[in-house]
Structures are given as structure tokens and as C-alpha cells.
Design a protein around this motif. Structure first.
Motif, mmCIF file in Angstrom:
data_model
loop_
_atom_site.group_PDB
_atom_site.id
_atom_site.type_symbol
_atom_site.label_atom_id
_atom_site.label_comp_id
_atom_site.label_asym_id
_atom_site.label_seq_id
_atom_site.Cartn_x
_atom_site.Cartn_y
_atom_site.Cartn_z
ATOM 1 N N TYR A 60 0.829 -1.206 0.000
ATOM 2 C CA TYR A 60 0.000 0.000 0.000
ATOM 3 C C TYR A 60 0.866 1.261 0.000
ATOM 4 O O TYR A 60 0.612 2.195 -0.775
ATOM 5 N N ALA A 64 0.269 3.166 -3.181
ATOM 6 C CA ALA A 64 -0.727 4.163 -2.763
ATOM 7 C C ALA A 64 -1.917 4.268 -3.718
ATOM 8 O O ALA A 64 -2.267 5.363 -4.181
ATOM 9 N N PRO A 65 -2.578 3.162 -4.024
ATOM 10 C CA PRO A 65 -3.729 3.232 -4.936
ATOM 11 C C PRO A 65 -4.930 3.873 -4.240
ATOM 12 O O PRO A 65 -5.115 3.730 -3.029
ATOM 13 N N LYS A 66 -5.735 4.580 -4.999
ATOM 14 C CA LYS A 66 -6.956 5.152 -4.430
ATOM 15 C C LYS A 66 -8.029 4.078 -4.241
ATOM 16 O O LYS A 66 -8.932 4.232 -3.424
ATOM 17 N N SER A 67 -7.941 3.026 -5.043
ATOM 18 C CA SER A 67 -8.849 1.890 -4.918
ATOM 19 C C SER A 67 -7.996 0.640 -4.774
ATOM 20 O O SER A 67 -7.300 0.239 -5.709
ATOM 21 N N SER A 96 -2.243 4.699 6.190
ATOM 22 C CA SER A 96 -2.696 5.964 5.602
ATOM 23 C C SER A 96 -2.510 7.115 6.587
ATOM 24 O O SER A 96 -2.080 8.211 6.218
ATOM 25 N N ILE A 101 -2.518 10.636 4.364
ATOM 26 C CA ILE A 101 -3.342 10.709 3.162
ATOM 27 C C ILE A 101 -4.640 9.966 3.454
ATOM 28 O O ILE A 101 -4.685 9.116 4.355
ATOM 29 N N PRO A 102 -5.714 10.285 2.744
ATOM 30 C CA PRO A 102 -6.987 9.586 2.989
ATOM 31 C C PRO A 102 -6.855 8.093 2.705
ATOM 32 O O PRO A 102 -6.125 7.683 1.790
ATOM 33 N N PRO A 104 -7.798 4.501 1.218
ATOM 34 C CA PRO A 104 -8.390 4.178 -0.077
ATOM 35 C C PRO A 104 -9.754 3.528 0.092
ATOM 36 O O PRO A 104 -10.177 3.196 1.199
ATOM 37 N N GLU A 105 -10.437 3.332 -1.032
ATOM 38 C CA GLU A 105 -11.593 2.445 -1.002
ATOM 39 C C GLU A 105 -11.065 1.019 -1.113
ATOM 40 O O GLU A 105 -9.991 0.777 -1.668
#
Length: 378
Positions: A60, A64-67, A96, A101-102, A104-105
């Protein structure tokens, strides 16, 4: 009184049995269910959880993928299926937070054979979500869970859609009973045993090893298309220490099953020929055998390989250890045994089996080997 079940079952060998259609952990929540008899697997998975979560956080932080695409291969049913998801969500959220950073989904794909009791998993999802969201100040995670029935010995997912693959106590199950366990006339060569034993001819261990090579290579090749570059796989599976296929570990439990069936045969409950034609689709590889296939297939880098010897005290939950092991094995093997021998033998079989395990443990420990393999997609 037990009577013969021969008239109640299909006659023949399990040579051509379609594992994908027959094999599954016992579903539901009854006394014989996998949900009630999988604490052994849970404790062992928890024992190596730090390795799983370290690999997850590494992938991760690197990508660092958003999904975040996650697959649990061989998820089975019961509480174990969802507990790993909770651990994954919390580990990623912690990572995270560390890099500010936010989160992910989460796209979570639960995979097992079509015969798996997916319904029990889906029914428990509302309670799972409520428990996961409880006391969260930042709101619930964006978590999307789906069932993906099918054999992991082949493609399951679209290209590059996964970042992390988890598989716990599944990959020692082969895609089928090795065909070479039967000669050209279809007669069994491993008479009197359901797996590799001291009395087995050399061709038996060769047949099992060849099937493992074929299956594990196909598994790696299939995942190489589905896992994004830099993604990780954590594979937890039973194995063995050295080249000998017969030891006082995983193989000994199958030896005890052969002996238990033999007792039923002497009692006239089943036919000896039915034992000759029953083989388990199981293979416990060595470290060297796994490494050889990983190198040969070439899509993954072996980052870590740990071996654990499981001791009795780790998973003992009562004084009746033999019964615990018998119930665990029954929850795993019931579907195959009842298909071949008929359901009528199961209670008597596992009563004998539990007694044998208890007697053997008084003589000498039985210590199965577990491997944890961490792979990175090249």
C-alpha cells in the motif's frame, strides 16, 4: 448399530470425481460445520498475521492506490472469512494515517469453489459492517465486498485489478486427484491408503508431486495476469520439512484416516475396495519444491518464506484433543467422504479417528508444518 452404506452411495472410484463440484468445507453453523470447527486455522493464521499485515502495508505504501484491490482465495465460510478483512482495513488505515493521506476504497473479492457456503458469509455482512463501523470518528471505510466462485487454478479476475492476494490453508488442496494414481485399466495403485504412506509404491508420491507442480505453476501464472506490478501475495499453506513424504506431521493425519477406514472395513461397514479407490487431493510441499516452481514460472519474486511447526498447546481448546482434531478434519473432508462412502459412516468413522489421534499423541507429538510465503509481482 451401523449397517453397510454401500447401497446408499455412488459406486466407483474418485479418480474422475469433479473436485470443483463436490469439495467444500461443511457449511452452515451446525456442530459439524467448518464455522464451528475452524479455530485451529484461525489461531495459526493469527500467529502469522504480523507477516501478512507487513506485506499489505508495504504494497500500500509503495503503490498508494486510491482503490485497493484485495482477493482472499479459498475464503471458505464462517467467522474466519471476514476477520481477515477487518484486519486488512485497519492495517491500511493505520498506514494511511502515518503518511497523512486519505484511506483508499477497498475492493474485496472473496473466492472459493462454487460449492462453498457463500450465503452464510453474505448473511453475516450486516453485523460485520456494524461492528467495523462502531466507534469510528472518521466515518465508515469505503468497503465493497463481493463473492467470486471458481477454482483459483485458473483465471478469476480482470488484468491488473489486484494489489494484494491472501490465501490461508487452501493451496495444499490440489485441483484434482492425481490421474496417475490409477493404471491404464483404471485400477488404483495406492491400495489401502488414502494418501502417500509407507506402503505406497514410489509412483504415488511422484503422481502427487507432478500434480502439485502443474497446479502451483498454473496458480502463479493466473495470478501474474491479475496482480498489478509491485503487488503482493501472502500464501499460508501446509507443508513438510524434507524430501520424505511420510512424516509425523500432515501426512500422519491421513495415515490415521486410512487406519480408521480400515477398521470400518473389518466391521463390514464398507468394502476394502472402496478404500483402495479413495484418494485425497492434498499435497504438502517442501520449501525447495515451492521455490523451484516460483523460479520456473518467473512472474513473482520470493520476498519471504517462513516455516512454523505447530504444537498441540497452540490450538488445544479442551482436554479432548482427539475429538477436536477429528471434528476439524470432518468439517474439511465430509463432502468428499460422504460422496464416496455415503453419509452413514461419518459418525462412526470420526469417533474411531478421534480416539486414534488421542492414542497417538500420548505416544509422541504430531506436529504439522505451516509455510508462509510472501511474493512480489515483478
Amino acid at each position: 448399530m451401523i449397517t453397510s452404506t454401500r447401497a446408499m452411495k455412488p459406486i466407483g472410484t474418485n479418480q474422475n470425481m469433479d473436485v470443483e463440484k463436490v469439495f467444500h468445507m461443511t457449511g452452515g453453523t451446525g456442530d459439524n460445520s467448518y464455522a464451528k470447527n475452524s479455530s485451529y486455522q484461525k489461531k495459526l493464521s493469527d500467529m502469522v498475521k504480523h507477516i501478512t499485515m507487513e506485506a499489505l502495508q508495504e504494497v500500500y505504501l509503495a503503490l498508494a492506490p486510491k482503490s485497493l484491490g484485495i482477493a482472499d482465495l479459498g475464503c471458505s465460510s464462517g467467522s474466519n472469512s471476514l476477520s481477515i478483512i477487518k484486519d486488512i482495513v485497519e492495517a491500511v488505515e493505520a498506514a494511511s494515517c502515518k503518511i497523512m493521506i486519505p484511506a483508499p476504497e477497498f475492493r474485496v473479492y472473496l473466492n472459493d469453489l462454487p460449492t462453498n457456503d457463500f450465503n452464510s458469509i453474505f448473511k453475516s455482512l450486516p453485523d460485520f459492517y456494524r461492528h467495523l463501523n462502531k466507534e469510528r470518528s472518521g466515518g465508515p471505510p469505503l468497503l465493497f465486498i463481493a463473492g467470486y466462485p471458481g477454482s483459483f487454478y485458473g483465471r478469476l479476475f480482470p488484468n491488473d485489478c489486484l494489489h494484494f492476494v491472501h490465501s490461508s490453508y487452501s493451496l495444499h488442496w490440489l485441483s484434482k486427484v492425481p490421474p496417475s494414481l490409477y493404471d491404464k485399466q483404471g485400477k488404483p495403485i495406492n491400495k489401502g491408503s488414502v494418501h502417500i504412506s509407507e506402503s505406497s509404491p514410489p509412483l504415488v508420491s511422484q503422481a502427487y508431486y507432478a500434480q502439485f507442480q502443474e497446479d502451483f505453476s498454473l496458480f502463479l501464472r493466473s495470478r501474474s495476469e491479475e496482480v498489478a506490478t509491485g503487488g503482493r501475495m501472502v500464501l499460508i499453506m501446509l507443508g513438510r520439512i524434507g524430501p520424505d513424504h511420510v512424516d509425523r506431521g500432515n501426512s500422519f493425519y491421513w495415515e490415521l484416516l486410512s487406519r480408521s477406514l480400515a477398521i470400518l472395513a473389518t466391521q463390514g461397514v464398507i468394502e476394502k475396495e472402496d478404500i483402495d479407490s479413495y484418494d485425497v487431493h492434498f499435497y504438502a510441499p517442501t520449501k525447495d519444491e515451492m521455490e523451484a516452481e516460483i523460479r520456473r514460472e518467473g512472474s513473482f519474486e520470493l520476498e519471504r518464506l517462513e516455516m512454523f511447526e505447530t504444537e498441540k498447546e497452540l490450538y488445544k481448546v479442551s482436554d479432548n484433543y482427539g475429538t477436536e482434531i477429528a471434528m476439524t478434519v470432518r468439517a474439511i473432508q465430509e463432502s468428499m467422504l460422504s460422496h464416496h462412502f455415503g453419509e452413514g459412516i461419518l459418525d462412526a468413522l470420526f469417533e474411531i479417528y478421534g480416539r486414534m489421534v488421542e492414542e497417538e499423541m500420548l505416544k509422541e507429538e504430531i506436529n504439522p508444518i505451516t509455510f508462509v510465503v510472501v511474493l512480489r509481482k515483478l
